[in-house]
Design an enzyme around this catalytic site. Structure first.
Site, short mmCIF file in Angstrom:
data_model
loop_
_atom_site.label_atom_id
_atom_site.label_comp_id
_atom_site.label_asym_id
_atom_site.label_seq_id
_atom_site.Cartn_x
_atom_site.Cartn_y
_atom_site.Cartn_z
N GLU A 1 -12.53 -8.50 2.44
CA GLU A 1 -14.40 -8.39 2.17
C GLU A 1 -15.18 -9.62 1.97
O GLU A 1 -14.89 -10.11 2.82
CB GLU A 1 -13.64 -9.25 0.20
CG GLU A 1 -12.18 -7.91 -0.20
CD GLU A 1 -12.87 -6.54 -0.73
OE1 GLU A 1 -13.80 -6.59 -0.97
OE2 GLU A 1 -11.74 -5.87 -0.50
N LYS B 1 1.86 -10.58 -3.63
CA LYS B 1 2.81 -9.53 -2.95
C LYS B 1 4.46 -10.19 -3.01
O LYS B 1 5.42 -9.90 -3.20
CB LYS B 1 2.92 -8.62 -2.14
CG LYS B 1 1.29 -8.08 -2.16
CD LYS B 1 0.64 -7.94 -0.67
CE LYS B 1 -1.00 -6.90 -0.73
NZ LYS B 1 -1.25 -6.95 0.19
N ILE C 1 3.64 1.88 2.56
CA ILE C 1 4.62 1.57 2.32
C ILE C 1 5.45 1.65 1.22
O ILE C 1 5.89 1.17 0.29
CB ILE C 1 4.53 0.08 3.42
CG1 ILE C 1 4.09 -0.32 4.15
CG2 ILE C 1 5.80 0.32 3.89
CD1 ILE C 1 4.15 -1.03 4.63
N GLY D 1 0.97 -1.19 -0.06
CA GLY D 1 0.07 -0.11 -0.02
C GLY D 1 1.06 1.19 0.22
O GLY D 1 1.82 1.70 -0.67
#
Length: 418
Positions: free
Chosen positions: A185, A200, A131, A129
């Protein structure tokens, strides 16, 4: 004037537009250029938006406009988004994205297209995000060899595990609360199943290893089987349970499996781990992320912050847009996988494990697993036994556990990963 297009007006897309216009004057001073968002692509209508005049539904309108030099792809997925990004790069427009799925599956191809067309493909927002991690790694790679990256890369699972550890809550109850708070979600499988963290770590591993690492090559295990009893044993042991994504260079001699005949191998995984309190990662709680990078020269460096969210991610997207507008900016690069994979068979690698069993005595445990460290927790039933094994491969462990009543099985984070 430099014109920008935004693809997708969801959480990150709308946040990107807000951040851009809130700080537009500062950005123009920084870049010494006039900047503006000319188009926002979305299939929905936003008649009440202050940016209503910028919306279009046809990507070709953006693609054919020579004024647009940078496109921010914030749609997600790897179908329509892939088509848009590929065509944009081929048309000589730089692209920035927060789309980790696309970067993890098509990154090598898209980076090559960007290089061939002398434009940029940036994706700082795809990992962590807000970072900053991609660009710092790129800069470190110029002067140092990164030997490992270990981190907590998913805020949803970290929130869940924190609540289970500190409040003794059940997994299902905490997941429901996470959904209520907007951390998870409606379909949480991508988070709790480990898929999000897997993509990631693939991006980070591709960057440090110089070869595209695909999600299907990564051992991935989620947190759905973790119980509050496991969390209690983690506390008794002296640590915490975290979903750990790890990638580290190892020599073929150190790998407990066949690997490349020469050169280095890559050990890579996503799985829940017992993390000792002395590790900096054990104290990372709630929705925060942390990424521990180890370099031969720099030693350990930790990147910490909110790994997701509308504005942190949008801030990273805007930073990439500004960087893409610089005339001397250059994309990262890694190669497509060629021939034999550098990724070793993770299930053959040796680790220590926490096991919680039912209906077996200490003598039988010692007979099966050798010298182990037994654990205790309050109010444990007499039929329950928990312990830490010596180093053993998952493959061998699963064979030994074949006829046992296994209540819990979690890897201990390697000492070299602490």
């Amino acid at each position: 004037m430099s014109k920008i297009a935004i693809l997708g007006f969801g959480t990150v897309g709308s946040g990107t537009v807000e951040v851009f216009y809130k700080n537009k004057n500062n950005y123009q001073k920084t870049t010494n250029a006039e900047l503006d968002i000319k188009y926002i692509l979305d299939i929905r209508d936003f008649p009440d938006s202050p940016y209503a005049d910028k919306f279009v539904k046809d990507f070709d309108v953006i693609l054919s406009d020579p004024e647009v030099t940078v496109i921010a792809e914030l749609i997600g997925g790897n179908t329509f988004a892939y088509d848009c990004v590929k065509r944009a790069l081929e048309a000589g427009k730089s692209v920035v994205t927060s789309n980790k799925e696309l970067v993890a599956t098509k990154g090598a191809e898209l980076l090559k297209i960007a290089r061939d067309n002398n434009v940029n493909y940036f994706f700082e927002a795809s990992v962590g995000g807000g970072i900053p991690i991609i660009r710092p790694l790129q800069q470190c790679l110029m002067s140092d060899e990164i030997t490992s990256i270990v981190g907590i890369l998913n805020g949803t699972t970290n929130y869940i595990l924190t609540k289970m550890l500190k409040e003794g809550a059940e997994f299902a109850d905490v997941l429901s609360k996470a959904q209520e708070l907007g951390y998870a979600e409606r379909d949480p499988e991508d988070d709790v199943g480990g898929g999000d963290a897997c993509r990631k770590i693939c991006i980070l591993a591709s960057l440090i290893f110089g070869e595209h690492i695909y999600p299907e090559d990564v051992y991935t295990e989620g947190v759905t089987s973790i119980t509050k009893e496991d969390a209690e044993y983690a506390t008794s042991w002296g640590g915490a349970i975290k979903l750990i994504a790890a990638a580290q260079r190892i020599t073929p001699a150190a790998a407990n499996t066949a690997g490349p005949a020469s050169g280095e191998c890559l050990e890579i995984s996503v799985c829940p781990c017992f993390v000792p309190l002395e590790s900096q990662l054990s104290g990372v709680d709630d929705v925060f992320n942390a990424i521990l990078v180890r370099g031969e020269a720099t030693g350990e460096v930790v990147f910490y912050g909110r790994g997701a969210g509308k504005y942190p991610t949008a801030s990273a997207v805007v930073a990439d847009i500004l960087n893409a507008l610089k005339p001397d900016s250059r994309s990262l690069a890694w190669d497509e996988k060629g021939g034999e994979s550098c990724v070793v068979d993770y299930e053959k690698q040796k680790h220590r494990f926490y096991l919680r069993l039912c209906g077996i005595g200490k003598a039988e445990v010692n007979g099966l697993f050798g010298d182990v460290k037994f654990l205790r927790r309050e109010n444990a039933p007499e039929s329950e036994i928990a312990f830490i094994t010596q180093e053993i491969s998952r493959e061998e462990l699963n064979k030994k556990c074949g006829n046992l009543n296994v209540l819990g099985k979690i890897q201990i984070m390697n000492v070299r990963e602490v």
